[in-house]
Write an enzyme that holds these catalytic residues in place. Structure first.
Site, PDB file in Angstrom:
ATOM      1  N   THR A  98      -2.165 -15.115  -1.084  1.00 44.53           N
ATOM      2  CA  THR A  98      -1.949 -16.377  -0.374  1.00 44.53           C
ATOM      3  C   THR A  98      -1.694 -16.090   1.109  1.00 44.53           C
ATOM      4  OG1 THR A  98      -0.577 -18.379  -0.287  1.00 44.53           O
ATOM      5  CG2 THR A  98       0.544 -16.369  -0.887  1.00 44.53           C
TER       6      THR A  98
ATOM      7  N   HIS B  42       0.826  -1.208   0.000  1.00 43.52           N
ATOM      8  CA  HIS B  42       0.000   0.000   0.000  1.00 43.52           C
ATOM      9  C   HIS B  42       0.863   1.262   0.000  1.00 43.52           C
ATOM     10  CE1 HIS B  42      -4.265  -1.533   1.085  1.00 43.52           C
ATOM     11  NE2 HIS B  42      -3.583  -2.486   0.484  1.00 43.52           N
TER      12      HIS B  42
END
Length: 250
Positions: A164, A42
């Site tokens: 994942t 981010h």
């Protein structure tokens, strides 16, 4: 894009290695690899190719950027990392947050993503609204990762495989649950689960399902589901590119 990495001092390189060791210990002890990977992504994913603003330059520590809706919960990561940063003041926040993402992947059993130090901290956070929206489809993914960040279709699918690790939290994103059976293990199970359809207890976001319906994305999903080594190689390259957006461009 060719890179021209800055030369850092021996003292700085030592600080990086010390930070790497401390991060390994913290991430293993607190089982916080998904959170640290999200912080790194981010931070970097706000880069805009056209204006050369945003990107992995340490602005995530600012209250303004932490208050962006897409960053809900990342204040926890920033707080967890601060004691290490105070102990190793030499390293920039920009390098430190990206190193945390690299170590998170490695500690979880994923590939060793190369790390080049020398990012400088920038004062001004990017505007809100540059990160991908999980409720949207492939056109949106290409707009954000391709047009805005300058990444490829292959990068988009490989980076999606980073899901994942971790889970969604309703209070942060509006979605709930993990993508895979073991959300602390970095492997190719995101792709195998995606291809095997909806299952109780596991999450598939609209942006995940878009990878199956898009004719360019789907073959990559199938490739990575069948070949974890190929996924690791392409992920490593995509993560490296993401972590260096706007940094050391020749």
């Amino acid at each position: 894009m060719a890179k021209n990495y800055p030369v850092v001092s021996a003292e700085y390189q030592e600080a990086v290695e010390k930070a790497r060791q401390k991060l390994r210990a913290l991430i293993a002890e607190k089982s916080c690899a998904p959170l640290m990977l999200r912080l790194a992504w981010h931070s970097a994913g706000t880069f805009d190719v056209s204006s050369k603003t945003g990107g992995p330059f340490g602005t995530m520590k600012t209250p303004a950027e932490l208050s962006h809706a897409a960053n809900a919960g990342l204040d926890i990561a920033v707080r967890m990392l601060e004691p290490i940063k105070e102990e190793i003041p030499t390293i920039s926040y920009a390098d430190f947050y990206q190193l945390a993402g690299v170590v998170a992947v490695e500690v979880s059993g994923g590939p060793a993503v190369p790390f080049h130090p020398g990012r400088e901290d920038k004062p001004a956070p990017p505007p809100e609204g540059r990160l991908p929206d999980a409720t949207k489809g492939s056109d949106h993914l290409r707009q954000v990762f391709g047009a805005q960040m300058g990444l490829s279709d292959q990068d988009i699918v490989a980076l999606s495989g980073g899901h994942t690790l971790g889970r969604c939290h309703k209070e942060r994103s509006g979605f709930e649950g993990p993508w895979t059976r073991n959300p602390l293990q970095f492997d190719n199970s995101y792709f195998t689960e995606l291809l095997s359809g909806d299952k109780e207890g596991l999450l598939q976001l609209p942006s995940d399902k878009a990878l199956l319906s898009d004719p360019a994305f789907r073959p990559l999903v199938e490739k990575y589901a069948a070949d974890e080594k190929a996924f690791f190689e392409d992920y490593k390259e995509a993560h490296l590119k993401l972590s260096e957006l706007g940094f050391a461009d020749a």
